[in-house]
Design a protein around this motif. Sequence first.
Motif, PDB file in Angstrom:
ATOM      1  N   GLN A 139      38.111  38.639  47.319  1.00 38.23           N
ATOM      2  CA  GLN A 139      39.392  39.295  46.897  1.00 38.23           C
ATOM      3  C   GLN A 139      40.302  38.732  46.048  1.00 38.23           C
ATOM      4  O   GLN A 139      40.796  39.159  45.197  1.00 38.23           O
ATOM      5  CB  GLN A 139      40.009  40.130  48.084  1.00 38.23           C
ATOM      6  N   SER A 187      38.415  37.240  42.791  1.00 37.61           N
ATOM      7  CA  SER A 187      37.703  38.444  41.988  1.00 37.61           C
ATOM      8  C   SER A 187      37.068  38.275  41.091  1.00 37.61           C
ATOM      9  O   SER A 187      37.142  38.438  39.797  1.00 37.61           O
ATOM     10  CB  SER A 187      38.835  39.412  41.345  1.00 37.61           C
ATOM     11  N   GLU A 200      32.234  37.730  40.805  1.00 33.89           N
ATOM     12  CA  GLU A 200      31.316  38.347  41.458  1.00 33.89           C
ATOM     13  C   GLU A 200      30.369  36.969  42.458  1.00 33.89           C
ATOM     14  O   GLU A 200      30.414  35.823  42.174  1.00 33.89           O
ATOM     15  CB  GLU A 200      29.880  38.601  40.441  1.00 33.89           C
ATOM     16  N   ILE A 210      44.173  39.041  35.174  1.00 34.36           N
ATOM     17  CA  ILE A 210      44.656  38.273  36.581  1.00 34.36           C
ATOM     18  C   ILE A 210      45.192  37.039  36.226  1.00 34.36           C
ATOM     19  O   ILE A 210      44.729  36.220  35.411  1.00 34.36           O
ATOM     20  CB  ILE A 210      43.172  37.974  37.306  1.00 34.36           C
ATOM     21  N   ASP A 250      46.210  41.016  39.356  1.00 26.77           N
ATOM     22  CA  ASP A 250      46.785  40.240  40.605  1.00 26.77           C
ATOM     23  C   ASP A 250      47.668  39.081  40.014  1.00 26.77           C
ATOM     24  O   ASP A 250      47.214  38.560  38.854  1.00 26.77           O
ATOM     25  CB  ASP A 250      45.831  39.651  41.609  1.00 26.77           C
ATOM     26  N   ASN A 254      47.519  35.453  41.669  1.00 24.93           N
ATOM     27  CA  ASN A 254      47.112  34.576  42.495  1.00 24.93           C
ATOM     28  C   ASN A 254      48.099  33.491  43.186  1.00 24.93           C
ATOM     29  O   ASN A 254      48.946  33.105  42.270  1.00 24.93           O
ATOM     30  CB  ASN A 254      45.639  34.080  42.051  1.00 24.93           C
TER      31      ASN A 254
END
Lengths: 265, 238
Positions: free
Chosen positions: A192, A195, A197, B119, B137, B139
């Motif tokens: 998560q 992000s 694979e 991101i 996001d 991070n």
Amino acid sequence: MGEAIVITSGKGGVGKTTTTANLGTALALLEKKVCLIDTDIGLRNLDVVMGLENRIIYDIVDVVKKRCKLNQALIKDKRFECLYLLPAAQTSDKSEVTPEGMEEIISELKQDYDYILIDCPAGIEQGYKNAVAGADKAIVVTTPEKSSVRDADRIIGLLEQEDVDPPHLIVNRIRNHMVKNGDMLDVDEIVQILSVELLGIVADDDEVIKASNHGEPVAFQPNTRASIAYRNIARRILGESVPLLSLEDEKGMFSRVKKFFGMKS
Amino acid sequence: MKFIFWGEPIVIGNKQLITIKGTRDGLTLYIDDSCSFDEVLQELEQVLSTKYTDKNDPLITVTVQLGNRYLHKNQEEELKEIIRKKNKLVVQSIESNVITKEQALKWKEESDIKVINKIVRSGQVFEVKGDLLLIGDVNPGGKIMASGNIFVLGSLRGVAHAGFYGNRESVIVASYMQPSQLRIADMISRSPDYESDGVYMECGLIDEEKSKIVIDRLQVLSQKRPDLNGFERRILNG
């Protein structure tokens, strides 16, 4: 025309070299022609893990500096006809290899091999840049620790700026009992945050260390949990869809019956 | 106490160039915008010299309304100089209906909302002028900065700095809020030292009473930051 995959992590000691050796072995078991490249110049390990240390004559710096032909530096594996290693130099300096030099070597290897696995050194300096230079794809290895996930995130950010496909993730050294107690990040949480694979998960297994010390990658063994995990990852690289391995211990009939009756197992 | 007749029209050649109005906050000078600037200066000199105030009176603040006239910096200075020469008068602001294209573009940039789709990972810093709408996001170890507000449609786990030119009214909104630090203008708050879960749909803003950054449900924004609505509104309010 082969495919060059760089195996990287940012942080040291998360299992890049072990992963490279095992994926190489697993791909060779699937009868692919594989070449492993160790780019950790000055701190070479891949040859030790593969048990090929005593066969080294020339190394990658000799190839870049044109002191030998590429074929002369390649070492054939003890066990497989289709698995080769291009070792790193132990005595030279990192700056002896340039990204251009790497690209040249890799494009030459791509003619003859199906897969070229590049073992990247820790860190994000010159060594990393060399390792990534010729790669088409990237695999990021992380462990379920915050610091290692942080570094993986950093590396993924850097890889996004390179000319490689979006990286895939391997979560290494999972200790199921610690995850259950909440003492370790679980895989979902890591995926998560990062992000990217998920390519596979590998449980922490003593066999891996034992096998490395014998110079024989664990993937060569038929039925340890780690070897199955590595072989599954190799099959996913080939495009098969293989479900993730359960981290649960194999349980006997009795505990399954207890579970059935809703008793605590 | 001498009387000043506020609003008294000054007529020169049948044309009134400057109108003075008194309000509770001081004087407002309305300057005709169709005559030349030299005429205005002359006129102003004359108008203000006819008025005088007592030494004991408090300072009077003056607002100059230029209408549709544009003044250069040095012209503004000239104007201010004339007003300042008179005792007890202080120029508070010079207002005009027109600005240069350059200013307008800067204004637009600073009040615009930038949509970014990515991101922000560890070690990456993302900085925009104006508001930031991040679809993705932030991070841990990543950082986003905006001179205006920050809206994150995703998880905010890194550092967010809103209003970095000093706008304390700025807010930080996130779908999932678990920041390592929130910064608004010159204030910083950090996450607690114990492990904590994030919160969904919350906002960070400066609570002036407590003089610290608080995190609250984003529904409180409609009361605490009513000015957040829309770009046009902010243009009009400056």
